[in-house]
Design a protein around this motif. Sequence first.
Motif, PDB file in Angstrom:
ATOM      1  N   LEU A   1       0.810  -1.219   0.000  1.00 28.87           N
ATOM      2  CA  LEU A   1       0.000   0.000   0.000  1.00 28.87           C
ATOM      3  C   LEU A   1       0.848   1.275   0.000  1.00 28.87           C
ATOM      4  O   LEU A   1       0.317   2.376  -0.118  1.00 28.87           O
ATOM      5  N   VAL A   2       2.168   1.124   0.134  1.00 28.77           N
ATOM      6  CA  VAL A   2       3.062   2.294   0.158  1.00 28.77           C
ATOM      7  C   VAL A   2       3.708   2.448  -1.208  1.00 28.77           C
ATOM      8  O   VAL A   2       4.353   1.530  -1.727  1.00 28.77           O
ATOM      9  N   HIS A   3       3.518   3.634  -1.809  1.00 28.59           N
ATOM     10  CA  HIS A   3       4.087   3.910  -3.127  1.00 28.59           C
ATOM     11  C   HIS A   3       5.080   5.071  -3.001  1.00 28.59           C
ATOM     12  O   HIS A   3       4.748   6.140  -2.487  1.00 28.59           O
ATOM     13  N   VAL A   4       6.300   4.851  -3.487  1.00 32.99           N
ATOM     14  CA  VAL A   4       7.376   5.845  -3.378  1.00 32.99           C
ATOM     15  C   VAL A   4       7.808   6.293  -4.763  1.00 32.99           C
ATOM     16  O   VAL A   4       8.040   5.454  -5.652  1.00 32.99           O
ATOM     17  N   THR A   5       7.902   7.595  -4.971  1.00 29.65           N
ATOM     18  CA  THR A   5       8.452   8.147  -6.217  1.00 29.65           C
ATOM     19  C   THR A   5       9.606   9.085  -5.874  1.00 29.65           C
ATOM     20  O   THR A   5       9.539   9.855  -4.911  1.00 29.65           O
ATOM     21  N   LEU A   6      10.669   9.004  -6.651  1.00 28.07           N
ATOM     22  CA  LEU A   6      11.817   9.891  -6.484  1.00 28.07           C
ATOM     23  C   LEU A   6      11.919  10.817  -7.688  1.00 28.07           C
ATOM     24  O   LEU A   6      11.580  10.432  -8.814  1.00 28.07           O
ATOM     25  N   SER A   7      12.377  12.028  -7.460  1.00 34.93           N
ATOM     26  CA  SER A   7      12.568  12.964  -8.564  1.00 34.93           C
ATOM     27  C   SER A   7      13.631  12.429  -9.503  1.00 34.93           C
ATOM     28  O   SER A   7      14.539  11.696  -9.082  1.00 34.93           O
ATOM     29  N   PRO A   8      13.565  12.746 -10.794  1.00 34.73           N
ATOM     30  CA  PRO A   8      14.509  12.175 -11.765  1.00 34.73           C
ATOM     31  C   PRO A   8      15.933  12.705 -11.566  1.00 34.73           C
ATOM     32  O   PRO A   8      16.162  13.710 -10.900  1.00 34.73           O
TER      33      PRO A   8
ATOM     34  N   ILE B   1      17.459  15.603  -4.284  1.00 32.34           N
ATOM     35  CA  ILE B   1      16.494  14.583  -4.701  1.00 32.34           C
ATOM     36  C   ILE B   1      15.313  14.630  -3.744  1.00 32.34           C
ATOM     37  O   ILE B   1      15.493  14.570  -2.520  1.00 32.34           O
ATOM     38  N   THR B   2      14.135  14.760  -4.298  1.00 26.56           N
ATOM     39  CA  THR B   2      12.923  14.786  -3.475  1.00 26.56           C
ATOM     40  C   THR B   2      12.177  13.468  -3.624  1.00 26.56           C
ATOM     41  O   THR B   2      12.299  12.767  -4.634  1.00 26.56           O
ATOM     42  N   THR B   3      11.414  13.132  -2.602  1.00 23.73           N
ATOM     43  CA  THR B   3      10.637  11.895  -2.604  1.00 23.73           C
ATOM     44  C   THR B   3       9.180  12.191  -2.297  1.00 23.73           C
ATOM     45  O   THR B   3       8.861  13.095  -1.509  1.00 23.73           O
ATOM     46  N   GLY B   4       8.301  11.446  -2.958  1.00 14.16           N
ATOM     47  CA  GLY B   4       6.880  11.513  -2.670  1.00 14.16           C
ATOM     48  C   GLY B   4       6.404  10.174  -2.156  1.00 14.16           C
ATOM     49  O   GLY B   4       6.642   9.140  -2.803  1.00 14.16           O
ATOM     50  N   VAL B   5       5.765  10.148  -0.994  1.00 16.05           N
ATOM     51  CA  VAL B   5       5.317   8.896  -0.372  1.00 16.05           C
ATOM     52  C   VAL B   5       3.797   8.918  -0.253  1.00 16.05           C
ATOM     53  O   VAL B   5       3.232   9.800   0.414  1.00 16.05           O
TER      54      VAL B   5
ATOM     55  N   ALA C   1      -1.825   4.005   0.652  1.00 18.01           N
ATOM     56  CA  ALA C   1      -3.202   3.604   0.345  1.00 18.01           C
ATOM     57  C   ALA C   1      -3.889   4.606  -0.577  1.00 18.01           C
ATOM     58  O   ALA C   1      -5.065   4.927  -0.409  1.00 18.01           O
ATOM     59  N   GLY C   2      -3.178   5.102  -1.567  1.00 19.32           N
ATOM     60  CA  GLY C   2      -3.750   5.991  -2.566  1.00 19.32           C
ATOM     61  C   GLY C   2      -3.955   7.420  -2.128  1.00 19.32           C
ATOM     62  O   GLY C   2      -4.494   8.225  -2.898  1.00 19.32           O
ATOM     63  N   ARG C   3      -3.535   7.780  -0.938  1.00 22.74           N
ATOM     64  CA  ARG C   3      -3.687   9.156  -0.482  1.00 22.74           C
ATOM     65  C   ARG C   3      -2.696  10.066  -1.205  1.00 22.74           C
ATOM     66  O   ARG C   3      -1.690   9.602  -1.752  1.00 22.74           O
ATOM     67  N   PRO C   4      -2.934  11.381  -1.198  1.00 16.82           N
ATOM     68  CA  PRO C   4      -1.994  12.312  -1.854  1.00 16.82           C
ATOM     69  C   PRO C   4      -0.599  12.151  -1.260  1.00 16.82           C
ATOM     70  O   PRO C   4      -0.438  12.009  -0.042  1.00 16.82           O
ATOM     71  N   PRO C   5       0.422  12.148  -2.115  1.00 18.73           N
ATOM     72  CA  PRO C   5       1.788  11.903  -1.627  1.00 18.73           C
ATOM     73  C   PRO C   5       2.318  13.048  -0.755  1.00 18.73           C
ATOM     74  O   PRO C   5       2.009  14.220  -0.984  1.00 18.73           O
ATOM     75  N   GLN C   6       3.076  12.679   0.233  1.00 17.01           N
ATOM     76  CA  GLN C   6       3.775  13.663   1.056  1.00 17.01           C
ATOM     77  C   GLN C   6       5.210  13.774   0.543  1.00 17.01           C
ATOM     78  O   GLN C   6       5.917  12.784   0.452  1.00 17.01           O
ATOM     79  N   GLU C   7       5.596  14.996   0.206  1.00 15.85           N
ATOM     80  CA  GLU C   7       6.906  15.217  -0.390  1.00 15.85           C
ATOM     81  C   GLU C   7       7.929  15.661   0.651  1.00 15.85           C
ATOM     82  O   GLU C   7       7.602  16.350   1.615  1.00 15.85           O
ATOM     83  N   ALA C   8       9.153  15.234   0.443  1.00 14.16           N
ATOM     84  CA  ALA C   8      10.259  15.607   1.335  1.00 14.16           C
ATOM     85  C   ALA C   8      11.550  15.526   0.545  1.00 14.16           C
ATOM     86  O   ALA C   8      11.622  14.887  -0.516  1.00 14.16           O
TER      87      ALA C   8
END
Length: 538
Positions: free
Chosen positions: A340-347, A478-482, A485-492
């Motif tokens: 349920l945890v989805h992580v995206t990193l900036s390119p 590099i920033t990350t979005g977490v 469960a489909g909620r809006p990502p929290q960026e850091a």
Amino acid sequence: MSTTSALGTAHVPGPDTGRLDEASRFRIFTVLAIIVLYTEVAPIQFTMVSAALQKIAPSFPAAGPNITWSLIVFGLIGASASPVIGKLSDIWGKKRVFLICGLVFAAGCLLSAVTTSWPLFLAGRCLQSTAAGMAIVAYGLIRDLMPHKYVPIGLGISATGLGFSAAVAPILAGYLVDQHSWRAMFWVLFGFVALMTPLVALVVPESKLRVRGRVDIAGAMLLSGGVAMILLYVSKGNDWGWREPTTLAWLFGGLAALIAFIAVELRSSTPLMDMRLLFSPRVSLVLLTAVFAASLVGVHSYAVAYMVQTPPQSAVESTIVSRTVERVTQAAGLPVPAELVHVTLSPGYSYGDGLSLMQFALRIGLAQGLLAMACGVVAGLLARRIGPRIPLIAALTLFAGTTVALAVLPHTWQVFALTGLGFGGALGLYYACMPILMVEAVPSEQQGISVGMLGAAQSLSTAFGTAVITAFVSGHPITTGVSVAGRPPQEATLPNVFADRGYELGFWFGVAATGCALVVVLLMKHGRTPATGGAFLH
């Protein structure tokens, strides 16, 4: 019949310095070995600390990208202290100042080993910066004590060491950090100085050469303060805003202090730096070469070790998922599936081998260091036969070529290992040729201050290169979005991880600086004849 040097001085029998002309080869090389081993604390600490920055950073989370000030402050204080130490060695005696520097270095190691405070850790690094002055004094001792035919070789060996910093330091640092902690490095450095100090006191004779004078404290304060303000502007300008008035105040304040330094030195009866000597072509071109070339050393030493020890992107994502699952589970009181945890990193984050410090030492640092040591000896031999200028041209060409490769090729440890071979060879040639050029340029009475000026230029330039790449990498985080469960990502922003582009800009800066150094050396008329070890220059 006497001849005249480019500085307007005559080649006549020099003063009695206590040269070991009548001593046995065993005595001569024992003295040289002890001097070089004691001096090796400077490259040993640099090899260890620059390689271990990625491991030191978590102990001081508030430092962030400013962890590079562990290196910058060493170069900054070392640069301002080197002329003072060189001057003191001419006045008080080189061996005496040599030992004092070693004891102050040991005190700095002790402080850095025990403190948990970031400011106190930096204070320890400031005390350790006297190691830069130890190298300066060693050059003077070698010129004063060694028979003239051994001086170029001795300087080449002193510049690159007897092998401890090249072969042992990378592996020792890897073992200490991986098996114990980074603090163990400073305990070992402390013990090394404690062991070597009595040997220096008992084996190395004191130089008989003395000059009259006093130390220009005002000049030293203006020099160190001006450079510190400029380095602060370069390293923090991206965070504070390059054009903000309060940020520009640091730049203009630093420039004003350096202008005041020149004015004070021109009027002083006992200047920290002899301006006539400073602006003579044989000296000024060597210093200008150091200003450009040594900045690449600061860029390379920080970037390569840090990049290969950074975890790969997949490992970073996995760590973030694990920590998020743990945090959310504790908050909700119920287990949360990792799916349920989805992580995206900036390119822009393609590097990172996740090597341990020992792996870095064995795969990259060891071969690079050994080649630097061997090429230092080769440079000394070549300088005796053809002069130091051609080996220096080869060093700068290798510097530029390997750094272009770092900027354009994939950032893998295999690429770093191959380019490290070329960089290590260049490092040995460069650091051996520079003091030889300076020794050939000045009379013995100005040995301490002139080599101190070279040490200041190289320390400042190394610190400046580290500050420049710090500015580049901090400007490309590099920033990350977490998302859970489909909620809006929290960026850091990821701590201690930066985009490839920041490092690449740092490499291109190093290429440009080295290119400028190469132009200076190609125009240089000094160093085209076989080195004499400063024989009879008076």
